[in-house]
Enzyme design. Structure first.
Site: not given
Ligand code: AQP
Length: 333
Positions: A114, A198, A201
């Protein structure tokens, strides 16, 4: 005896199929298992580790709550609240930050990803994000934490922090050492544009993910435009690793259909990508469109959402406030 469950989702907009399959879908199954006590948190303090627009953040907190509710999380069975309403999270995070070691945090791959190349400009909050996550989990004596595969390393850090606190302060079993609950299959949903990245968001391309609020047409277009290769679909799992985009689409299909990858492969073996895409589109619409319309319905009543968060925070404050009070006593405050 039931499990004590804690998990959180960041209100950073664009909740997607990865969040749903990797996390929220499991929250609902765990909530519905007999004797489990579940706490599901909209982790807004985590969200501000990168700059947020205040108006958008407020809306995202409500949208994430609406997504929880629309997916089947029931505020009468589970505690639902947003983190910033419970001061114990920030307090415990500071204390645990004094337990965690720099060397441990330096190993966190999510920070490296990140922060990117210019890590001097990343916020200190982004660096200590896993310490706040440890505080979230440990305050509720969670025995199990359902997360996607990408959060496994942070959970291991929470375990290390819990153990070190217990040892340093001779507070035997004060913090429960939590177990990760990561599904064996489909624990990491990948971008529709790149099978090695992956689904996320924050990906600038909206075509890379299926959002829980997408319309049926948007879902259809995104699956149609998803990256593919030119070969026909294999009849066995062999060679799937060399075709990450195919593996991802088959994984999404299998997960939404609650069937094994093997069965999906036998369903599509020898067929073209277009056959898989057509069936996946129908299935994704069937599963997501009720959630999407329910999110919109719930979002039309902000007072209803805010009341759920307030009531949940009252319950959470009782548990977390007591734990942080005990923590302070242990360390001599
Ligand atoms: N691609 C994914 N596949 C499976 N699980 C996922 N999670 C996130 N992306 C995937 C799971 O969703 C939960 C919530 O995630 P989060 O919002 O707390 O943060 P994150 O993991 O950083 O999710 P994002 O979507 O990738 O957000 P950004 O882009 O802001 O970093 C967690 O349990 C995560 O494992």
């Amino acid at each position: 005896m039931g499990k004590k469950i804690f998990s959180g989702v960041q209100p950073t907009g664009n909740l997607h199929l990865g969040n749903y399959i990797g996390a929220i879908k499991n929250f609902v199954s765990l909530q519905n298992e007999k004797d489990n006590n579940c706490v599901f948190c909209v982790v807004d303090l985590h969200a501000v580790t990168v700059k947020q627009d205040p108006k958008i953040l407020k809306n995202s907190i409500r949208e994430t709550t609406a997504a929880f509710l629309a997916s089947g999380i029931d505020p009468d069975k589970s505690i639902i609240f947003n983190q910033s309403l419970v001061p114990a999270h920030s307090e415990a995070s500071w204390i645990l930050g004094c337990i965690a070691r720099m060397g441990w945090l330096n190993r966190m791959t999510q920070f490296k990803e990140k922060a990117g190349k210019d890590k001097e400009k990343a916020s200190v909050g982004l660096y200590i994000y896993p310490v706040l996550m440890a505080a979230d989990i440990l305050l509720y004596d969670a025995s199990h934490v359902p997360v996607g595969e990408d959060q496994k390393q942070h959970l291991e850090l929470s375990r290390d922090i819990a153990q070190k606190f217990n040892i340093d302060y001779e507070a035997h079993e004060f913090f429960k050492v939590p177990e990760p609950l990561i599904q064996k299959n489909f624990s990491r949903i990948m971008s529709l544009k790149d099978g090695m990245k992956k689904m996320s968001k924050s990906d600038p391309s909206d075509l890379s993910r299926i959002n829980l609020t997408d319309t049926n047409d948007e879902i259809a277009i995104k699956i149609k435009k998803a990256k593919t290769d030119n070969e026909i679909l294999p009849a066995s799992e062999k060679n799937l690793k060399e075709r990450p985009e195919l593996e991802n689409l088959l994984g999404i299909y299998s997960s939404l259909k609650n069937q094994s990858l093997k069965i999906s492969i036998s369903e599509f073996g020898g067929k073209n990508f277009s056959d898989l895409k057509k069936k996946l589109t129908d299935l994704a619409i069937e599963k997501i469109s009720p959630i999407s319309s329910e999110i919109k319905k719930i979002q039309s009543d902000n007072t209803y959402i805010d009341n759920i968060l307030l009531k949940g925070a009252e319950k959470a404050n009782k548990i977390a406030g007591k734990k942080v009070y005990e923590m302070k006593k242990i360390i001599g405050f």
